[in-house]
Design an enzyme around this catalytic site. Structure first.
Site, PDB file in Angstrom:
ATOM      1  N   ASP A  88      -1.987   2.587  -1.385  1.00 36.90           N
ATOM      2  CA  ASP A  88      -1.414   2.891  -0.078  1.00 36.90           C
ATOM      3  C   ASP A  88      -1.713   1.803   0.955  1.00 36.90           C
ATOM      4  O   ASP A  88      -2.846   1.678   1.400  1.00 36.90           O
ATOM      5  CB  ASP A  88      -2.022   4.241   0.346  1.00 36.90           C
ATOM      6  N   ASP A 271       4.847   0.150   4.507  1.00 35.46           N
ATOM      7  CA  ASP A 271       3.904   1.159   4.055  1.00 35.46           C
ATOM      8  C   ASP A 271       4.278   1.746   2.694  1.00 35.46           C
ATOM      9  O   ASP A 271       5.202   2.535   2.579  1.00 35.46           O
ATOM     10  CB  ASP A 271       3.871   2.264   5.119  1.00 35.46           C
TER      11      ASP A 271
END
Length: 384
Positions: A88, A271
């Site tokens: 992430d 992201d």
């Protein structure tokens, strides 16, 4: 190349990512999605203000992992214990469930047993990570982490004691490995990627993601180097505008030459931990209207599948270069119920000085992305 461990060559490591069914699809197939969305109305928020109030509470993610579909395998401890983690770029910490966790969610996942690792060190420091739908609370520890054949010794990581309800129960991953800037991590903690670099395990201070849109396998995280066979043309380099998230300046978002968002410039956060294209409420509602997406129960936007072949591209212009996102990417087909818009709205913050968009996996499947820590820049090129 073995599937679990990845592959290491000349200071460059490849970690294969699996594309799995998202939590949203799992909930939908179990007919509990509506119930879940009503109980956990979700708005993605990003910590845009500097200054952490409490050093032991990390508010940075507040993330929606509902639509996440890409996971990698790492191991922790000696001998190694395996975990499926979300890699992430929107958060900085590593955490996995522990055998001491009493939440039902932990019973459905791999849990770390410190007693079985000869290299485990406990710190005793409590940690809390607050999410949109609950919090993970646990404690900080140190142990050897193996990722793609690289051995990262004495890595700080979180072990959960409690995990938020349904939020994790239907997740296909065990934990999360953050790849954002260290300024997002717990105070005084060195994140995994920074340790890989500091311990001399990779030859370049950068990593890259290739997310395959097609099959379950084929997606890849590259650590310490870039394989040019995963993209076409040249990488366009864009400076990171604020080294916290992987954030860059976006010129505008347009369709058919007309601005439909980010009219006078805005900020974009690249992201991998977000699946959708997320922006402020007004421009997102404007886009839903333009593409004729209808609001349904639980905040989702339904769209006629036939429009995929007729709707024009939505173009993100970044540093003077156009990055088209076709309708086949901004509309997703569900395996059960028709089609949905891949745009979602974020929670508005009065304190935000600028418009922020989040470029999630919808964007990253189209564009191979290099995250260059050495030069604080992001490289983008069409993915093959």
């Amino acid at each position: 190349r073995n599937w679990d461990g990845g592959m290491v060559a000349q200071g460059k490591a490849l970690i294969p990512l699996m594309k799995v069914k998202s939590m949203r699809e799992n909930l939908r197939e179990n007919d509990i999605l509506l119930d879940y969305l009503e109980k956990h109305p979700y708005r993605p928020t990003y910590k845009l203000l500097s200054g952490q109030q409490d050093p032991d509470v990390s508010f940075e993610p507040l993330r929606n992992y509902l639509d996440l579909a890409y996971i990698g395998i790492i191991s922790i401890g000696t001998p190694p214990q395996e975990f499926k983690v979300v890699l992430d770029t929107g958060s900085a910490d590593l955490w996995v469930p522990s055998i001491y966790c009493s939440s039902p969610a932990c019973g459905k996942h791999n849990t770390f047993n410190p007693l079985l690792s000869s290299t485990f060190l406990v710190s005793g420091r409590p940690i809390n990570i607050v999410y949109g739908s609950g919090r993970m609370s646990g404690f900080l520890a140190y142990d050897t982490v193996q990722i793609a054949g690289l051995v990262d010794v004495a890595q700080a990581f979180g072990l959960s004691l409690q995990e938020p309800g349904k939020f994790m129960e239907y997740a296909v991953f065990d934990g999360i490995l953050g790849l954002s800037y260290p300024s997002l991590s717990f105070e005084g903690i060195t994140p995994v990627f920074d340790n890989l670099w500091a311990q001399g395990l990779i030859s370049q201070n950068l990593f890259a993601f290739y997310l395959s849109s097609k099959e379950e396998r084929g997606s890849m995280l590259m650590l310490g180097g870039v394989d040019p066979s995963y993209y076409s043309g040249d990488l366009h380099w864009v400076p990171v505008s604020r080294p916290l998230y992987w954030q860059l300046a976006v010129d505008r978002i347009s369709m058919n030459g007309e601005a439909i968002g980010c009219d006078s410039g805005c900020q974009g956060i690249v992201d991998t931990g977000t699946s959708l294209l997320i922006g402020p409420r007004d421009p997102v509602l404007n886009i839903q209207k333009i593409i004729n997406a209808q609001h349904s129960h639980g905040g989702e936007y339904i769209i006629d599948c036939d429009t995929i072949s007729t709707l024009p591209d939505i173009i993100f212009t970044i540093d003077g270069v156009d990055y088209p996102v076709p309708a086949s990417a901004y509309i997703r087909k569900s395996s059960v119920h028709g089609c949905y818009s891949n745009f979602d709205e974020s929670a508005a913050h009065e304190s935000e000085p600028y418009e922020v968009w989040v470029l999630g996996d919808v964007f990253l499947r189209l564009y191979f992305t290099v995250f260059d820590r050495a030069n604080n820049r992001i490289g983008l090129a069409p993915a093959v």
